[in-house]
Design an enzyme around this catalytic site. Structure first.
Site, PDB file in Angstrom:
ATOM      1  N   HIS A 188       0.786  -1.252  -0.040  1.00  0.00           N
ATOM      2  CA  HIS A 188       0.057  -0.080   0.023  1.00  0.00           C
ATOM      3  C   HIS A 188       0.783   1.330  -0.067  1.00  0.00           C
ATOM      4  O   HIS A 188       0.758   2.283   0.810  1.00  0.00           O
ATOM      5  CB  HIS A 188      -1.143   0.181   1.305  1.00  0.00           C
ATOM      6  CG  HIS A 188      -2.241   0.460   0.848  1.00  0.00           C
ATOM      7  ND1 HIS A 188      -3.090   1.219   1.803  1.00  0.00           N
ATOM      8  CD2 HIS A 188      -2.676   0.913  -0.268  1.00  0.00           C
ATOM      9  CE1 HIS A 188      -4.191   1.904   1.182  1.00  0.00           C
ATOM     10  NE2 HIS A 188      -3.942   1.720  -0.090  1.00  0.00           N
ATOM     11  N   HIS A 223      -2.580   2.092  12.580  1.00  0.00           N
ATOM     12  CA  HIS A 223      -1.930   1.708  11.202  1.00  0.00           C
ATOM     13  C   HIS A 223      -2.570   0.050  11.396  1.00  0.00           C
ATOM     14  O   HIS A 223      -3.758  -0.261  11.560  1.00  0.00           O
ATOM     15  CB  HIS A 223      -0.283   1.617  11.333  1.00  0.00           C
ATOM     16  CG  HIS A 223       0.116   1.262   9.924  1.00  0.00           C
ATOM     17  ND1 HIS A 223      -0.282   1.058   8.985  1.00  0.00           N
ATOM     18  CD2 HIS A 223       1.474   1.032   9.712  1.00  0.00           C
ATOM     19  CE1 HIS A 223       0.241   0.779   8.123  1.00  0.00           C
ATOM     20  NE2 HIS A 223       1.594   0.674   8.533  1.00  0.00           N
ATOM     21  N   HIS A 262      -9.175   7.295   6.448  1.00  0.00           N
ATOM     22  CA  HIS A 262      -7.838   6.976   5.762  1.00  0.00           C
ATOM     23  C   HIS A 262      -7.145   8.018   5.576  1.00  0.00           C
ATOM     24  O   HIS A 262      -7.706   9.148   5.017  1.00  0.00           O
ATOM     25  CB  HIS A 262      -8.118   5.970   4.565  1.00  0.00           C
ATOM     26  CG  HIS A 262      -6.961   5.112   4.430  1.00  0.00           C
ATOM     27  ND1 HIS A 262      -5.869   6.011   3.506  1.00  0.00           N
ATOM     28  CD2 HIS A 262      -6.601   4.062   4.510  1.00  0.00           C
ATOM     29  CE1 HIS A 262      -4.863   4.700   3.117  1.00  0.00           C
ATOM     30  NE2 HIS A 262      -5.339   3.797   3.804  1.00  0.00           N
ATOM     31  N   ASP A 313      -9.380  -2.706   7.398  1.00  0.00           N
ATOM     32  CA  ASP A 313      -9.349  -3.281   8.627  1.00  0.00           C
ATOM     33  C   ASP A 313     -10.727  -3.542   9.080  1.00  0.00           C
ATOM     34  O   ASP A 313     -11.050  -4.388  10.099  1.00  0.00           O
ATOM     35  CB  ASP A 313      -8.646  -2.416   9.696  1.00  0.00           C
ATOM     36  CG  ASP A 313      -7.239  -2.397   9.315  1.00  0.00           C
ATOM     37  OD1 ASP A 313      -6.406  -3.473   9.101  1.00  0.00           O
ATOM     38  OD2 ASP A 313      -6.451  -1.346   9.269  1.00  0.00           O
TER      39      ASP A 313
HETATM   40  C1  LIG Z   1      -6.377   6.444   9.584  1.00  0.00           C
HETATM   41  C2  LIG Z   1      -6.303   7.817  10.143  1.00  0.00           C
HETATM   42  C3  LIG Z   1      -5.065   7.653  11.262  1.00  0.00           C
HETATM   43  C4  LIG Z   1      -6.022   9.112   9.346  1.00  0.00           C
HETATM   44  O1  LIG Z   1      -5.791  10.147   9.911  1.00  0.00           O
HETATM   45  P1  LIG Z   1      -5.692  11.583   9.257  1.00  0.00           P
HETATM   46  O2  LIG Z   1      -5.263  11.359   7.920  1.00  0.00           O
HETATM   47  O3  LIG Z   1      -4.674  12.293   9.906  1.00  0.00           O
HETATM   48  O4  LIG Z   1      -7.029  11.979   9.399  1.00  0.00           O
HETATM   49  P2  LIG Z   1      -7.586  13.095  10.440  1.00  0.00           P
HETATM   50  O5  LIG Z   1      -7.272  12.652  11.561  1.00  0.00           O
HETATM   51  O6  LIG Z   1      -6.952  14.467   9.740  1.00  0.00           O
HETATM   52  O7  LIG Z   1      -9.101  13.034  10.014  1.00  0.00           O
HETATM   53  C5  LIG Z   1      -9.971  14.090   9.377  1.00  0.00           C
HETATM   54  C6  LIG Z   1     -11.255  14.161  10.255  1.00  0.00           C
HETATM   55  O8  LIG Z   1     -11.730  12.889  10.502  1.00  0.00           O
HETATM   56  C7  LIG Z   1     -12.002  12.687  11.656  1.00  0.00           C
HETATM   57  N1  LIG Z   1     -11.809  10.995  11.601  1.00  0.00           N
HETATM   58  C8  LIG Z   1     -10.973  10.459  11.144  1.00  0.00           C
HETATM   59  N2  LIG Z   1     -11.151   9.201  11.318  1.00  0.00           N
HETATM   60  C9  LIG Z   1     -11.957   8.930  12.343  1.00  0.00           C
HETATM   61  C10 LIG Z   1     -12.365   7.867  12.792  1.00  0.00           C
HETATM   62  N3  LIG Z   1     -11.820   6.626  12.591  1.00  0.00           N
HETATM   63  N4  LIG Z   1     -13.167   8.066  13.988  1.00  0.00           N
HETATM   64  C11 LIG Z   1     -13.860   9.325  14.140  1.00  0.00           C
HETATM   65  N5  LIG Z   1     -13.296  10.388  13.509  1.00  0.00           N
HETATM   66  C12 LIG Z   1     -12.520  10.146  12.550  1.00  0.00           C
HETATM   67  C13 LIG Z   1     -10.938  13.103  12.545  1.00  0.00           C
HETATM   68  O9  LIG Z   1     -11.284  13.115  13.876  1.00  0.00           O
HETATM   69  C14 LIG Z   1     -10.882  14.539  11.892  1.00  0.00           C
HETATM   70  O10 LIG Z   1     -11.866  15.486  12.486  1.00  0.00           O
HETATM   71  P3  LIG Z   1     -11.571  16.953  12.612  1.00  0.00           P
HETATM   72  O11 LIG Z   1     -11.438  17.499  11.291  1.00  0.00           O
HETATM   73  O12 LIG Z   1     -12.970  17.357  13.023  1.00  0.00           O
HETATM   74  O13 LIG Z   1     -10.540  16.981  13.593  1.00  0.00           O
HETATM   75  C15 LIG Z   1      -7.709   8.111  10.926  1.00  0.00           C
HETATM   76  O14 LIG Z   1      -8.573   8.201  10.066  1.00  0.00           O
HETATM   77  C16 LIG Z   1      -7.843   6.940  12.213  1.00  0.00           C
HETATM   78  O15 LIG Z   1      -7.240   7.303  13.171  1.00  0.00           O
HETATM   79  N6  LIG Z   1      -8.710   5.957  11.896  1.00  0.00           N
HETATM   80  C17 LIG Z   1      -8.945   4.975  12.744  1.00  0.00           C
HETATM   81  C18 LIG Z   1      -7.788   3.985  13.024  1.00  0.00           C
HETATM   82  C19 LIG Z   1      -7.764   2.987  11.737  1.00  0.00           C
HETATM   83  O16 LIG Z   1      -8.716   2.596  11.429  1.00  0.00           O
HETATM   84  N7  LIG Z   1      -6.587   3.175  11.064  1.00  0.00           N
HETATM   85  C20 LIG Z   1      -6.350   2.209  10.148  1.00  0.00           C
HETATM   86  C21 LIG Z   1      -6.021   2.855   8.632  1.00  0.00           C
HETATM   87  S1  LIG Z   1      -5.668   1.901   7.563  1.00  0.00           S
END
Ligand SMILES: CC(C)(COP(=O)(O)OP(=O)(O)OC[C@H]1O[C@@H](n2cnc3c(N)ncnc32)[C@H](O)[C@@H]1OP(=O)(O)O)[C@@H](O)C(=O)NCCC(=O)NCCS
Length: 376
Positions: A188, A223, A262, A313
């Site tokens: 990926h 991750h 994501h 996931d």
């Molecule tokens: C994957 C991840 C780290 C990406 O993070 P990122 O690119 O930094 O995205 P952001 O954290 O900037 O998210 C943008 C917005 O969506 C929200 N958001 C993103 N993923 C979310 C989630 N799983 N649950 C709730 N809110 C979420 C964030 O809180 C943020 O809100 P805000 O703008 O009000 O602060 C994030 O989506 C996440 O933590 N997901 C859960 C863990 C997960 O499933 N990981 C596997 C990835 S393949």
């Protein structure tokens, strides 16, 4: 003396760090290709072994090339008595990700070509890692339960052998779903663990160091660890009837919902429909639709109220649970697959290397005299 703040890309968001020919993410169409082939097509047409060959060699194998590749990998499945002894001494409650990270590091010390970082040797080391990782994951899991390891069998496919070393003999549809998950997890682009592996490689360190570091990065719940977190979440929700209310409480607490969101895909993840299809099949085979029904309610509410889509996931967690794997094994299964993508990136980075070394903008105190110990 204040300096102008440079343009900082926190989290390296939107930064192109290098070129790569291994995989391509197309967020505008939510699609992903490995060496030009759509992952969903690879899932339907190929085995995981063919995809591993593709990632490492840039083309799909012919029958003869596949047979030779399978023979090379299958012959390397056994792990050494020394590693088995070390694994038996691991704390029995160690997380399997810590166990496989340590086992891979140990494999680096005993690899017959540990001092040779040439590309041919790195490729052979990658094949040995691919072969041995399932054996080490299973041996550590069984040792934690006081059980002896099951010897791997070179006659079986990668997926069959993975199950066999856990003492499982799954039905063909379970094996297919497992293989699909391995293909979807294989690669990926510059995700955190892959970039970690490339960074370690950029110092001209060896592949075992790069993969050990990649495993460390993959463990985190933002991750790879998310697949385990998803299943814990589904169990906590307790069924489809409770899902809406449970999610509302999460929203009230502004808490993350695992398996959603994501960094790159903002309108969906092309791997999700394929994995969901196979997870639904698992639910049918096992005769337990609770988890997939719960998932459907959560996904619908996340989309409607937050406009956030599930990532791979989200369906992979319940799929592995329905296949009968203990939850702490979900991310190690991801390791067994992603080692193919990591190794492809290690080879690509080494072939056209430049030390990865970004800058930081200092915001600490100005330079000051060091006070002697008795005057602090
Ligand atoms: C994957 C991840 C780290 C990406 O993070 P990122 O690119 O930094 O995205 P952001 O954290 O900037 O998210 C943008 C917005 O969506 C929200 N958001 C993103 N993923 C979310 C989630 N799983 N649950 C709730 N809110 C979420 C964030 O809180 C943020 O809100 P805000 O703008 O009000 O602060 C994030 O989506 C996440 O933590 N997901 C859960 C863990 C997960 O499933 N990981 C596997 C990835 S393949």
């Amino acid at each position: 003396m204040s300096e102008a703040t440079p343009d900082i890309k926190k989290g390296l968001v939107g930064v192109y760090a290098d070129v790569s020919t291994i995989s391509k993410v197309m967020p505008e169409t939510n699609s992903l290709t490995y060496r030009g082939y759509a992952v969903q097509d690879l899932c339907e047409e190929c085995t995981f072994e063919e995809v591993a060959y593709l990632l490492w060699n840039a083309e799909l194998p012919t029958r003869a090339q596949l047979a030779a590749f399978n023979a090379e990998v299958a012959a390397e499945r056994a792990i050494s008595p020394a590693l088995l002894r070390v694994i038996k001494d691991f704390p029995h409650d160690a997380h399997p990700m810590d166990a496989i990270r340590t086992a891979v590091s140990f494999m680096g010390m005993e690899d017959p070509e540990s001092a040779d970082n040439s590309e041919p040797a790195t490729r052979r080391k990658a094949a040995r890692l691919l072969a041995k990782i399932p054996s080490a994951i299973a041996a550590a899991h069984r040792a934690g339960k006081g059980l002896e390891p099951i010897q791997p069998d070179p006659k079986h496919t990668f997926g069959e052998n993975f199950n066999l070393v856990f003492g499982k003999v799954p039905a063909p549809e379970v094996l297919k779903a497992f293989d699909v998950s391995l293909i979807l997890y294989a690669e990926h682009t510059f995700n955190a663990s892959t970039y970690t592996a490339r960074l370690v490689t950029s110092t001209m360190a060896d592949i075992h160091g790069a993969i050990t570091a990649g495993i460390a990065a993959l463990k985190g719940p933002l991750h790879g660890g998310a697949n385990e977190a998803v299943m814990h979440m589904l169990k906590e929700v307790g069924g489809p009837d409770h899902a809406e209310e449970w999610l509302s409480t999460r929203f009230d607490h502004k808490a993350l919902v695992m398996g959603f969101g994501h960094r790159v895909y903002k309108t969906g993840d092309s791997r999700v429909p394929t994995m969901t299809k196979y997870a639904e099949k698992m639910a049918e085979v096992v005769g337990d639709k609770t988890w997939m029904n719960t998932s459907r309610v959560l996904a619908a509410k996340m989309l409607k109220e937050k406009n956030i889509h599930p990532n791979l996931d989200f369906p992979a967690g319940p799929a592995y649970y329905l296949m009968g794997f203990d939850i702490p094994l979900f991310t190690p299964i991801f390791v067994a697959s992603r080692v193919t993508g990591w190794a492809a990136h290690v080879i690509e980075q080494a072939a056209d290397n430049r030390l990865i070394r970004p800058l930081s903008h200092y915001t600490g105190p100005e330079q000051r005299p060091v006070p002697p110990l008795d005057r602090r």
